[in-house]
Write an enzyme that holds these catalytic residues in place. Structure first.
Site, PDB file in Angstrom:
ATOM      1  N   CYS A 380       0.912  -1.066  -0.106  1.00  0.00           N
ATOM      2  CA  CYS A 380      -0.104  -0.247   0.048  1.00  0.00           C
ATOM      3  C   CYS A 380       0.969   1.449  -0.035  1.00  0.00           C
ATOM      4  O   CYS A 380       1.363   1.753  -1.074  1.00  0.00           O
ATOM      5  CB  CYS A 380      -0.950  -0.021   1.169  1.00  0.00           C
ATOM      6  SG  CYS A 380      -2.382   0.791   0.735  1.00  0.00           S
ATOM      7  N   MET A 383       4.154   0.532  -1.613  1.00  0.00           N
ATOM      8  CA  MET A 383       3.998   0.567  -2.967  1.00  0.00           C
ATOM      9  C   MET A 383       4.175   1.949  -3.750  1.00  0.00           C
ATOM     10  O   MET A 383       4.912   2.142  -4.596  1.00  0.00           O
ATOM     11  CB  MET A 383       2.828  -0.226  -3.611  1.00  0.00           C
ATOM     12  CG  MET A 383       2.733   0.280  -4.900  1.00  0.00           C
ATOM     13  SD  MET A 383       1.264  -0.827  -5.720  1.00  0.00           S
ATOM     14  CE  MET A 383       0.582   0.232  -7.317  1.00  0.00           C
ATOM     15  N   HIS A 519      -3.670  -5.233   0.674  1.00  0.00           N
ATOM     16  CA  HIS A 519      -2.974  -5.716   1.565  1.00  0.00           C
ATOM     17  C   HIS A 519      -3.056  -7.426   1.772  1.00  0.00           C
ATOM     18  O   HIS A 519      -3.992  -7.972   2.266  1.00  0.00           O
ATOM     19  CB  HIS A 519      -3.575  -5.390   3.057  1.00  0.00           C
ATOM     20  CG  HIS A 519      -3.424  -3.823   3.244  1.00  0.00           C
ATOM     21  ND1 HIS A 519      -2.314  -3.375   3.946  1.00  0.00           N
ATOM     22  CD2 HIS A 519      -4.143  -2.903   2.699  1.00  0.00           C
ATOM     23  CE1 HIS A 519      -2.606  -2.169   3.915  1.00  0.00           C
ATOM     24  NE2 HIS A 519      -3.640  -1.734   3.189  1.00  0.00           N
ATOM     25  N   GLU A 521      -1.238  -9.464   3.443  1.00  0.00           N
ATOM     26  CA  GLU A 521      -1.057  -9.781   4.776  1.00  0.00           C
ATOM     27  C   GLU A 521      -2.557 -10.232   5.456  1.00  0.00           C
ATOM     28  O   GLU A 521      -2.543 -11.163   6.228  1.00  0.00           O
ATOM     29  CB  GLU A 521      -0.396  -9.131   5.520  1.00  0.00           C
ATOM     30  CG  GLU A 521      -1.016  -7.615   6.176  1.00  0.00           C
ATOM     31  CD  GLU A 521      -1.150  -6.687   5.100  1.00  0.00           C
ATOM     32  OE1 GLU A 521      -0.710  -6.762   3.973  1.00  0.00           O
ATOM     33  OE2 GLU A 521      -1.363  -5.349   5.492  1.00  0.00           O
TER      34      GLU A 521
HETATM   35  N1  GLN Z   1      -2.032   6.583   2.907  1.00  0.00           N
HETATM   36  C1  GLN Z   1      -2.098   5.897   1.669  1.00  0.00           C
HETATM   37  C2  GLN Z   1      -3.500   5.847   1.118  1.00  0.00           C
HETATM   38  O1  GLN Z   1      -4.585   6.156   1.678  1.00  0.00           O
HETATM   39  C3  GLN Z   1      -1.579   4.326   2.017  1.00  0.00           C
HETATM   40  C4  GLN Z   1      -2.960   3.554   2.802  1.00  0.00           C
HETATM   41  C5  GLN Z   1      -2.469   2.440   3.343  1.00  0.00           C
HETATM   42  O2  GLN Z   1      -1.203   2.082   3.472  1.00  0.00           O
HETATM   43  N2  GLN Z   1      -3.180   1.385   3.887  1.00  0.00           N
HETATM   44  O3  GLN Z   1      -3.675   5.478   0.005  1.00  0.00           O
END
Ligand code: GLN
Length: 547
Positions: A380, A383, A519, A521
């Site tokens: 997330c 990336m 995610h 995980e």
């Molecule tokens: N803050 C980022 C977003 O809202 C990543 C969110 C996250 O890592 N779950 O896109």
């Protein structure tokens, strides 16, 4: 119709009620029963989605897009049963439902009270889909005696009365402290906690006692006598080296047998514990150790990345290797060179997060991994920061950054390679968000499909061209930079079905460098590790010459 097992806690918090519930669920499954686990949380937040990870640990996201308590992660990891929106219930959610009904006039002018209106609403939640499973395990958050918890305790007391005799049992988890000076395990706090429970009308059928040492016969009998439970229903739960030992340990101590006895199920079907014996064997007969750095911003509280750490452990189990996780605070090298903080690890993982703090450190971590050929998994935000890094240092896009990091005072500091997503497709419909929507539940949440590029590393790892993974984010990598980045070796190997949203990126000329917008995980299990995590560790193990 399900039989209900209510799990309550006493003496102190953090005794591992979630784990005990999850392990009991796994043991019932091992005996051939179907189970579902639910968590009832006394706090007033409608869900944990808006709570700080420092306060509450990780937010566990379900397929249907609910932001739930991290205990639901334990439930899924131990039972493999996907949790849903109705498996996590907070006081806030109950009260807001009751108040909505009141405003609508559903109560026909009556005075709304905790008993029966709030307790009835709790009972309604408990009953959802009760016909689908053999056992419904409901864990009450907090400890008996907490003011906020009272409506839940009252509701589960009533629930036992509403059901036919023998359809509900109560399991109470407590602590037996060891007093070094006298060399004794003390039973008094447990006696008090059971007294408290009985004063609100709940008599526990089974006591699960957490302790550092085995419970001597004398103490066991004392607990049985003073707490009014049978002595074979006093279950010892000693500290364990690995949480995945819990099903075997609880079975040895007789927890599942005690529970089935309490329901009068006899003869009980024999358990098949092969799955857990195999997991145990792999954990305790590992072939070496790999050092993995988790470079994030909530590193002071490990629970903030609970599922990430567990998924790494599962990947270790799959590859018969021990994973030593180091929690590296990304903010520590926001402004200084990253090398001293990142040297010496076999692999680097940058997990999810919100806000700008620490992100310069994460960008440096991605660069470090890219340039030094160190396996990198970005999840997330991890990336997004890998894309920012490649945009800055490969594509030379000046000030590449995320729209998330702009603020009212300092505007347009960045070129937005990651932008605020306000409209997307979910199934057959469009979802729209406005700039100033409420914070709760406004993200792209829950399970979405992604298409994988034929011949990519991602497609090879998943062994599939269509996947489904869980999301929780507001921002998205901008596909307008795709062509340029792909020319430089950063491949967009996973895309949303409409080709608009990048889901996976990977580096072409790198042993293992993958970023995912979702995610993974959240779907990993010890007996069924997530393919991305197991491949990440498999390659790391190979590079580190452990094989
Ligand atoms: N803050 C980022 C977003 O809202 C990543 C969110 C996250 O890592 N779950 O896109």
């Amino acid at each position: 119709m399900a039989k209900y097992i209510f799990i309550t806690g006493g003496v102190v918090s953090s005794l591992g009620k979630g784990l005990a519930s999850a392990a009991l669920g796994a043991l019932l499954q091992a005996r051939g029963y179907s189970v579902r686990l639910r968590k009832l949380d006394p706090y007033l937040n409608v869900d944990p989605g808006t709570m700080s990870p420092f306060e509450h640990g990780e937010v566990f996201v379900t397929d249907d897009g609910a932001e739930t308590d991290l205990d639901l992660g334990h439930y899924e990891r131990f039972t493999g049963v996907a949790a849903t929106n109705t498996d996590s219930i907070s006081s806030g959610r109950i009260y807001s439902t009751v108040l909505e009904k009141e405003r609508r006039g559903d109560y026909l002018g009556r005075t709304i009270q905790v008993i029966p209106h709030v307790t009835d609403e709790i009972k309604e939640f408990l009953k959802i889909n009760e016909a689908d499973v053999d056992f419904m395990l409901c864990e009450i958050g907090g400890t008996v005696g907490d003011i906020e918890g009272l409506p839940f305790f009252e509701a589960i007391r009533q629930f036992g009365q509403d059901k036919p005799r023998g359809e509900c049992i109560y399991v109470h988890l407590t602590l037996l402290p060891y007093i070094t000076a006298s060399g004794e395990l003390k039973t008094k706090p447990t006696q008090h906690s059971v007294k408290e429970l009985r004063s609100i009308g709940i008599a526990p059928d089974v006591l699960v006692c957490r302790s550092e040492r085995p419970i001597p016969k004398k103490e066991r009998e004392k607990l049985a006598l003073f707490c009014n439970v049978r002595s074979d229903c006093v279950i010892s739960a000693q500290d364990l080296k690995s949480i995945y030992e819990a099903p075997l340990a609880y079975h040895r101590e007789g927890l599942d047998q005690a529970v089935l006895d309490a329901f009068g199920i006899s003869p009980a079907p024999q358990p098949n514990l092969k799955r857990w014996e195999d997991v145990y064997d792999r954990i305790f007969n590992a072939e070496g150790e790999l050092k993995v750095a988790i470079v994030g911003k909530y590193t002071q509280l490990e629970d903030a990345y609970k599922s990430v750490a567990e998924a790494l452990t599962h990947a270790g189990i799959a590859n018969r290797v021990k994973i030593k996780i180091s929690w590296v605070d990304a903010e520590a090298f926001d402004l200084t060179p990253a090398e001293p903080f990142l040297e010496g690890f076999d692999a680097i993982l940058v997990p999810g997060g919100f806000g700008e703090r620490g992100t310069e450190g994460m960008i440096k971590a991605a660069r470090f991994a890219r340039e030094r050929n160190i396996p990198y998994l970005g999840i997330c935000l991890g990336m997004q920061m890998a894309v920012v890094e490649a945009s800055r240092n490969l594509a030379k896009i000046k000030n590449a950054g995320s729209e998330e990091f702009e603020n009212k005072k300092k505007k347009n500091r960045f070129t937005h390679v990651v932008y605020h997503l306000k409209e997307w497709v979910q199934g057959n419909s469009k979802v729209k968000r406005k700039e100033h929507d409420n914070k709760g539940g406004t993200m792209r949440l829950g399970a979405y499909n992604a298409k994988l590029k034929l011949g990519s590393k991602a497609a090879q790892i998943y062994d599939n061209l269509l996947i489904e993974e869980r999301h929780r984010h507001r921002y998205e990598v901008d596909i307008n930079y795709r062509t340029e980045l792909e020319k430089l070796g950063l491949i967009f190997s996973g895309m949303s079905p409409d080709d608009l949203l990048p889901e996976i990126i990977e580096l072409k000329d790198h042993p293992w460098f993958i970023g995912v917008q979702f995610h993974p995980e959240l779907k990993s299990k010890p007996f069924n590790p997530h393919p991305l995590f197991s491949d990440f560790i498999k390659t790391t193990k190979m590079i580190s010459r452990l094989v």
